[in-house]
Motif scaffolding. Structure first.
Motif, PDB file in Angstrom:
ATOM      1  N   ASP A   1      -0.844   6.793   1.116  1.00 45.71           N
ATOM      2  CA  ASP A   1      -2.209   7.304   1.168  1.00 45.71           C
ATOM      3  C   ASP A   1      -3.249   6.180   1.241  1.00 45.71           C
ATOM      4  O   ASP A   1      -4.451   6.432   1.207  1.00 45.71           O
TER       5      ASP A   1
ATOM      6  N   GLU B   1      -3.665   3.643  -0.958  1.00 44.12           N
ATOM      7  CA  GLU B   1      -3.982   2.986  -2.222  1.00 44.12           C
ATOM      8  C   GLU B   1      -3.158   1.709  -2.385  1.00 44.12           C
ATOM      9  O   GLU B   1      -2.033   1.606  -1.889  1.00 44.12           O
ATOM     10  N   SER B   2      -3.732   0.738  -3.088  1.00 39.73           N
ATOM     11  CA  SER B   2      -3.082  -0.559  -3.275  1.00 39.73           C
ATOM     12  C   SER B   2      -2.137  -0.535  -4.477  1.00 39.73           C
ATOM     13  O   SER B   2      -2.451   0.046  -5.521  1.00 39.73           O
ATOM     14  N   TYR B   3      -0.997  -1.200  -4.314  1.00 42.66           N
ATOM     15  CA  TYR B   3      -0.024  -1.383  -5.384  1.00 42.66           C
ATOM     16  C   TYR B   3       0.096  -2.878  -5.639  1.00 42.66           C
ATOM     17  O   TYR B   3       0.330  -3.665  -4.718  1.00 42.66           O
TER      18      TYR B   3
ATOM     19  N   HIS C   1       0.835  -1.196   0.000  1.00 39.13           N
ATOM     20  CA  HIS C   1       0.000   0.000   0.000  1.00 39.13           C
ATOM     21  C   HIS C   1       0.874   1.252   0.000  1.00 39.13           C
ATOM     22  O   HIS C   1       1.914   1.305   0.671  1.00 39.13           O
TER      23      HIS C   1
ATOM     24  N   LEU D   1      -9.890  -5.049  -3.359  1.00 40.29           N
ATOM     25  CA  LEU D   1      -9.297  -4.230  -4.418  1.00 40.29           C
ATOM     26  C   LEU D   1      -7.971  -4.806  -4.916  1.00 40.29           C
ATOM     27  O   LEU D   1      -7.771  -4.913  -6.130  1.00 40.29           O
TER      28      LEU D   1
END
Length: 303
Positions: free
Chosen positions: A37, A39-41, A34, A67
């Motif tokens: 912020d 968000e997923s990577y 992550h 996600l």
């Protein structure tokens, strides 16, 4: 025919290694993390071109895992995977199966619609089918349901002296009866009243005749454990032995395992659908058999 790849997103390395051996597949490498912020990577590191792919991901924390799972499955397709199937031993978002109050989202239907768009097939273990008769009422992809009852029955028959199986509520009666029959053991079903997510009261049927037995509290899921803790108190009051608590899926929210032990259970036993210290029952062989029935390349690479 190239060998299928198995990617694991939930950290369940024990189940991953078992499936690799049983299915004779290669481990797929990926990177999931992550950003600051939140968000997923997701990055796929193995070459998946023209290969069938299996993704192992129990959805016990679906908001955190969905996600990355969606990003993973779609990326695999973009990189040329022939098929992408999901082994989700625990399938989240099954309990909200109707609109209990005006305006509520029926999340089981919504999640099933989203997930079905990202995978070619699904294998799961004892999903919470209460108001649904079958999983295909909400999932539109080929699927196979694995039933853990025979494994629980075998464990009970081999590891518990004079067991008395106890189901948590009337909804569990058919399932607990099947486990009890397979284990050649008697069973009782509790009467449960739920006042809220964490407020449950139960009443225990007459226990006088069962004093020489070991109570085995059997459920499909241990979440907060409130129902079990309430039951344990009644069993202690009735003078029964310390119970064994068993479940297919151990979520253990709100430090449930510690509170169960403090309440006086002999031990807590779960299947390895969700990685946890209580895992004592291996689902690997049953899951592998289910995958063989759905994987497109099974006839060439697995048999």
């Amino acid at each position: 025919m190239t060998t299928p790849l198995l990617f694991t997103l939930d950290g369940n390395t024990q189940l991953q290694q078992g499936l690799q051996t049983l299915l004779h597949v290669e481990r797929g490498d990926c990177l999931v993390r992550h950003f600051p912020d939140g968000e997923s990577y997701v990055r796929v590191l193995s070459d998946c071109r023209a290969r069938d792919v299996i993704v192992l991901c129990s959805l016990s924390q679906p908001d955190q895992r969905a996600l990355p799972l969606f990003f993973m499955t779609d990326t695999l397709r973009e990189l040329g995977a022939r098929s992408v199937g999901l082994v989700a031993p625990y399938l989240g978002y099954m309990r909200q199966d109707t609109r209990f109050h005006p305006g509520e989202a029926i999340s089981s239907q919504l999640f099933a619609r989203y997930l079905s768009q990202h995978i070619d097939w699904l294998v799961t273990v004892d999903p919470h089918l209460h108001r649904y008769h079958a999983l295909n009422e909400i999932y539109s992809v080929p699927h196979h349901l694995v039933h853990a009852a025979p494994l629980l029955a075998t464990y009970i028959a081999q590891s518990v002296s004079r067991p008395l199986l106890i189901g948590p509520d009337s909804e569990s009666e058919q399932w607990v009866a099947a486990v009890a029959t397979a284990a050649d053991a008697p069973f009782q079903v509790l009467h449960k009243t739920r006042h809220g997510d964490r407020d449950v009261s139960v009443s225990v049927p007459d226990t006088e005749r069962w004093r020489a037995h070991t109570p085995v509290l059997v459920d499909d899921i241990i979440s907060t454990g409130h129902t079990l803790i309430e039951t344990i108190g009644h069993l202690k009051t009735a003078g029964l032995r310390a119970p064994v608590c068993m479940a297919v899926h151990g979520i253990f929210a709100d430090d449930a395992q510690a509170r169960l032990l403090a309440a006086g259970v002999e031990r807590v036993v779960t299947c390895n659908s969700i990685a946890h210290a209580t895992n004592a029952i291996d689902l690997g062989p049953l899951l592998a058999d289910a995958v063989k029935n759905l994987l497109p390349s099974a006839s060439d690479s697995l048999l």
